[in-house]
Write a protein that holds these residues in place. Structure first.
Motif, PDB file in Angstrom:
ATOM      1  N   UNK A 398      85.383 -54.560  11.024  1.00 31.60           N
ATOM      2  CA  UNK A 398      85.053 -55.544   9.989  1.00 31.60           C
ATOM      3  C   UNK A 398      85.082 -56.963  10.552  1.00 31.60           C
ATOM      4  N   UNK A 399      86.108 -57.271  11.358  1.00 35.68           N
ATOM      5  CA  UNK A 399      86.226 -58.622  11.917  1.00 35.68           C
ATOM      6  C   UNK A 399      85.075 -58.957  12.853  1.00 35.68           C
ATOM      7  N   UNK A 400      84.449 -57.938  13.419  1.00 34.06           N
ATOM      8  CA  UNK A 400      83.352 -58.161  14.359  1.00 34.06           C
ATOM      9  C   UNK A 400      81.988 -57.792  13.772  1.00 34.06           C
ATOM     10  N   UNK A 401      81.934 -57.631  12.447  1.00 34.57           N
ATOM     11  CA  UNK A 401      80.698 -57.161  11.815  1.00 34.57           C
ATOM     12  C   UNK A 401      79.553 -58.153  11.941  1.00 34.57           C
ATOM     13  N   UNK A 402      79.866 -59.422  12.177  1.00 35.47           N
ATOM     14  CA  UNK A 402      78.797 -60.405  12.307  1.00 35.47           C
ATOM     15  C   UNK A 402      78.034 -60.308  13.609  1.00 35.47           C
ATOM     16  N   UNK A 403      78.555 -59.560  14.582  1.00 40.37           N
ATOM     17  CA  UNK A 403      77.925 -59.514  15.908  1.00 40.37           C
ATOM     18  C   UNK A 403      77.229 -58.193  16.201  1.00 40.37           C
TER      19      UNK A 403
END
Length: 765
Positions: A398-403
């Motif tokens: 979730x914390x890296x979902x933007x990438x």
């Protein structure tokens, strides 16, 4: 040490859990499941039975009751610590009590404590939950009753201890299962399939919109009960409005009407065909011991298909993990013949020899690598899902979902639905499950087609409802859209009391989803009636509550301690109000009619759950003929060996020789072409001389070989087209780039050689 047969008496008598009865009602794409667990205490002393069992990770558990003799006790949802204290107080005062709670680390594991069951007494536990059915690659809807709970690997230093599970071989589970399903839909039911034995489908009306099916007797608990339900003209956009609970206060979630929208976006073909495929494809493969045998071989064949289907110009890398992790390249490399060959060589050497299932570290390693400009990162995760730190893993994604986008694959029986679905949901991708005799390849190739679709950006949802209606969206924002795949939205509709009857009698609403696809603005729209549907119970409200609770629980993991208390309070409030379980609450039922003091201490018994059976060898290749051998040699139970004995390797039957299809695929070049090769001739079922002698004059050898491969695929493997469609498109593109003037002659000669009648147009030329 755990007892070998789980819950047994000192005289080796039967366990308290005697049978499980499951009734399922499927309405369109939502299932309501009622399970009845029948207990009996045959001991001469009161016992406390503890049963740890799996449920679908996104299920909304909404009812729990116990029947002792003729008396039924309905459980209440309470804050978890209060529920535990009430349970302990009841037992200490001689009362019967029942406690149902969700694991704090994985929302697909529940623990049921049956307290103070007197000698000779029987008890029936009734558990009800509702769940959404996922759309599969072939448009079937998947329902899964998890009947297998595999030991979950708990990595060192993780946040909490794993749930303790008593496991026995599936054939020794000492209780039976009866399972029946009723299906109803506005559209006819085409068929119902399962990897388990079913009695024939029975239609209940001439329109075939209602049907029933039952599990055949004798289920062995060696696999999950998975159903695939197919409707005619399936997956149309729909909206269901459900009236609020009459006893609940207006303005609350349960007191107001709730709408459930099912959207199936269709992307403009002109936009889809104009986008050049690209991306960074990171493949993460589970190589823990539980993946050995057929699972590992299938995964390696799937990686072969994936690598052959990647577009030229993209980037890729392959990671694998167990207790440690490895990568083929230090960082993602450009896709070429050389890098593809190097990767396939390493994949061919892979075995399930890396120990436990530590997925957190390789994910952190992947996320530490910088993204490549103009190459959207697509992460493919292949695992049997046996991890104990599910929430930690999902939170990291979730914390890296933007990438990136994350596509997950649960392999084999007992894969954690919470992990597999959570990875895809929080990573903006798509989840697939491969169980029983399923082929992994078509499901993975569908996900690759999704990954090759351009990422949808700037998603917004606009509501158009009558004046006086306030819309509160309960679902998290939509972060991913895929062609033809369902997106669900839940929303609460609040109306001033004097307007309710007028608005909800005849009014309509409209929802519009706007988004940008490859820079082109697009939208999907659905008009719907605000008139509440009949006979829905509170299914939609409970699913909406579960969605809201899950969103808040995810939010709780990313806030400060003070903020967390506020989020926890909201979760408990919604959970208690809706009667839907959460990580911070539990169901508690106390039979206050029994006031007799208990004579002597309660005996605690752990009810066993099924474990996959397989042959076992130790480090010295000593063969265990049975679980008895395993216990006799090492002093471990069969279930404990998989968890605790480092030397155990799971051995499954030897695999048959590689089929001609995979042999043909393995010979394709990264560019999409084939070379004339004796191995190609063998895969086609011909000799090198036959291939050479039938080649039209003046045709390049690679062109001829590529035509033959394409003709063979279209002529003999159409049933597996989902698996080879992308690599065939790459081959056709390569042929077009050659400007070969002999296409008609090659197709005619190829058909004559291979005995097919494939048309040139079918090859995409």
């Amino acid at each position: 040490m755990m007892d070998y047969c789980g819950l047994i008496t000192s005289q080796k008598e039967a366990v308290p859990l005697k049978s499980i009865e499951v009734e399922v009602e499927v309405r369109d794409h939502v299932a309501t499941v009622v399970s009845t667990l029948n207990y009996e205490n045959k001991e001469d002393k009161p016992i406390e039975a503890v049963f740890v069992f799996p449920l679908p990770g996104d299920a909304a558990v909404c009812h729990f009751s116990a029947k002792i003799g003729q008396k039924e006790i309905v459980a209440e949802v309470k804050e978890k610590q209060k529920a535990r204290e009430e349970y302990d107080d009841a037992l200490s005062s001689g009362q019967q009590a029942f406690l149902l709670e969700e694991s704090e680390q994985s929302p697909d594991i529940f623990s049921l404590s049956v307290g103070s069951l007197p000698p000779g007494e029987s008890a029936s536990i009734r558990l009800e939950y509702v769940t959404e059915l996922a759309v599969q690659a072939d448009e079937g809807l998947r329902f899964c009753l998890p009947a297998v709970l595999n030991p979950r690997y708990q990595p060192q230093g993780s946040e909490a201890a794993s749930v303790q599970v008593t496991s026995v071989p599936a054939s020794l589970v000492p209780y039976n299962l009866s399972f029946s399903v009723r299906v109803s839909s506005p559209r006819p039911v085409s068929k119902v399939e399962s990897s388990c034995s079913l009695d024939p489908l029975q239609y209940l009306n001439t329109e075939q919109t209602q049907a029933t099916v039952k599990l055949a007797a004798g289920h062995k608990f060696d696999r999950d009960v998975e159903l695939l339900i197919y409707y005619k003209d399936a997956h149309q956009p729909t909206a269901v409005v459900e009236a609020g609970q009459a006893s609940a206060k207006p303005g609350t979630l349960m007191g107001d009407p709730v709408v459930m929208l099912s959207l199936y976006p269709e992307f403009p073909q002109a936009v889809m065909s104009s986008v050049a495929p690209c991306g960074e494809f990171v493949l993460l493969l589970d190589r823990s011991g539980s993946m050995s045998g057929a699972c590992m071989e299938s995964a390696k064949d799937t990686l072969l298909l994936l690598l052959k289907s990647l577009p030229m110009g993209c980037y890729f890398n392959i990671y694998s993990f167990g207790s440690s992790h490895e990568h083929i390249f230090p960082k993602s490399v450009e896709y070429s013949q050389e890098t593809m060959e190097e990767a396939l060589k390493k994949v061919g050497e892979m075995t399930a020899n890396l120990g436990g299932t530590e997925i957190l570290r390789p994910l952190k390693d992947i996320y530490s690598q910088p993204c490549i400009p103009n190459q959207p990162r697509q992460l493919f995760v292949f695992t049997d899902g046996e991890v104990g730190n599910t929430k930690e893993v999902i939170n990291l994604v979730k914390r890296n979902s933007g990438s990136h986008r994350c596509f997950s694959f649960g392999i084999g029986e007992g894969a954690s639905s919470a992990l597999i679905n959570g990875l895809a949901k929080e990573g903006g991708g798509h989840a697939q499950f491969i169980t029983g005799t399923d082929r992994m390849q078509p499901k993975v190739m569908q996900s690759l087609r999704f990954a090759l679709q351009p990422a949808v950006a700037d998603i917004s949802v606009k509501w158009d409802v009558p004046k006086g209606v306030a819309v509160t969206v309960l679902s998290p924002p939509i972060t991913a859209l895929f062609q033809g795949q369902r997106s669900l939205i839940y929303a609460q509709l609040t109306v001033k009391s004097h307007l309710i009857s007028r608005i909800f009698r005849a009014a309509e609403g409209c929802v519009t989803v706007k988004y940008s696809l490859a820079g082109h603005p697009s939208k999907s729209q659905l008009n719907f009636s605000l008139k509440p549907a009949e006979d829905t119970g509170l299914t939609v409200h409970r699913l909406a509550a579960r969605t809201l609770i899950r969103s808040l629980e995810m939010e709780e993991t990313r806030r400060t301690r003070q903020q967390n208390e506020g989020v926890k309070k909201k979760v408990v409030e919604h959970s208690v109000q809706s009667g839907v379980s959460s990580v911070f609450t539990a169901f508690i039922a106390v039979n206050k009619g029994t006031g007799k003091a208990i004579q002597g201490p309660l005996v605690r018994r752990n009810v066993p759950t099924g474990l996959r059976e397989c042959a076992l060898f130790d480090d010295n290749m000593s063969y265990y003929n049975s679980a008895d051998d395993c216990e006799d040699i090492h002093g471990f139970s069969y279930g404990e060996c998989e968890e605790a004995y480092d030397g155990i390797t799971v051995i499954r039957p030897a695999q048959p020789p590689r089929d001609p299809f995979l042999q043909l695929v393995s010979l394709q070049k990264a560019s999409g072409c084939w070379e004339r090769d004796p191995a190609l001739a063998a895969a086609l079922g011909k000799t090198s001389e036959e291939v050479e002698n039938t080649k039209p004059s003046g045709v390049n050898q690679e062109v001829w070989a590529t035509f033959l491969a394409l003709i063979w695929l279209h002529g003999s493997k159409m049933e597996a087209q989902d698996e080879w469609e992308l690599l065939a498109m790459k081959a056709a593109s390569w042929l077009r780039a050659q400007n070969a003037p002999y296409a008609t002659e090659c197709v005619e000669a190829g058909n004559a050689l291979l005995g097919f009648n494939v048309q040139k147009d079918a090859l995409g030329l």
